[in-house]
Design an enzyme around this catalytic site. Structure first.
Site, short mmCIF file in Angstrom:
data_model
loop_
_atom_site.label_atom_id
_atom_site.label_comp_id
_atom_site.label_asym_id
_atom_site.label_seq_id
_atom_site.Cartn_x
_atom_site.Cartn_y
_atom_site.Cartn_z
N ASP A 138 0.87 -1.19 0.00
CA ASP A 138 0.00 0.00 0.00
C ASP A 138 0.89 1.23 0.00
O ASP A 138 1.96 1.24 0.62
CB ASP A 138 -0.90 0.01 1.23
N ASP A 157 -6.82 -1.49 -4.83
CA ASP A 157 -7.89 -1.15 -3.90
C ASP A 157 -8.80 -0.07 -4.48
O ASP A 157 -10.03 -0.13 -4.33
CB ASP A 157 -7.31 -0.65 -2.57
#
Length: 177
Positions: A138, A157
């Site tokens: 991330d 995401d």
């Protein structure tokens, strides 16, 4: 014996709102592939340029950072002993297979298929991370006043979230009709 000649049924247009199973699956798989490619390229770039936990402020509300998420969205089960890697990998692969089935069956429903293709690309982008690294990379960090941070996320995401929003929009349009 006399045989009856059947007339061919007229073909349906490729992109009807009711969908047709004869529409091509290729464009939707292409959308998913583009999501996977963008996701993996951005993750590789960030992983090469940053060390774990490093943050680069970009604006007053956005940072680039490098985080490893062994769990699911918002680090759900991130502190588990490692079994979650296999669970989330299996769920991602299962979801992708089911989405391919849905895309084949409803390939003419454009908004529905955009949603599914984005979700599938995002799911497989994160599956690739789990298989290669044991965690998801991330790097997008949005915040308010430097103290209220939204959970860091990635392109996969974002694609899943946009796909989910399009799925809801498609369903609302369908109910409205």
């Amino acid at each position: 014996m006399a045989t009856k000649k059947r007339s061919a049924a007229p073909s349906k247009p490729s992109f009807t709102s009711s969908g047709s199973s004869g529409s091509s699956l290729g464009p939707w798989l292409g959308v998913a592939a583009i999501v996977i490619l963008l996701d993996q390229l951005t993750k590789i770039t960030i992983a090469k340029l940053f060390v774990l936990g490093e943050t680069l402020p970009v604006t007053s509300f956005f940072n680039l950072t490098l985080w490893h998420n062994p769990g699911a969205a918002f680090s759900f089960l991130g502190q588990a002993s490692g079994w979650q890697r296999y669970l989330f990998t299996a769920i991602g692969i299962g979801a992708a297979l089911f989405i391919v089935y849905l895309l084949k069956r409803h390939a003419g429903q454009r908004l529905f298929c955009w949603a599914l293709a984005l979700i599938m690309g995002g799911a497989l982008g994160n599956v690739i991370d789990r298989l290669l690294y044991g965690h998801v990379i991330d790097f997008l960090d949005f915040h308010y006043k430097e103290q209220y941070h939204f959970a860091a996320f990635n392109v996969a995401d974002a694609a899943i979230s946009i796909g989910a929003a399009l799925f809801i929009l498609d369903e609302l349009r369908r109910v409205k009709k």
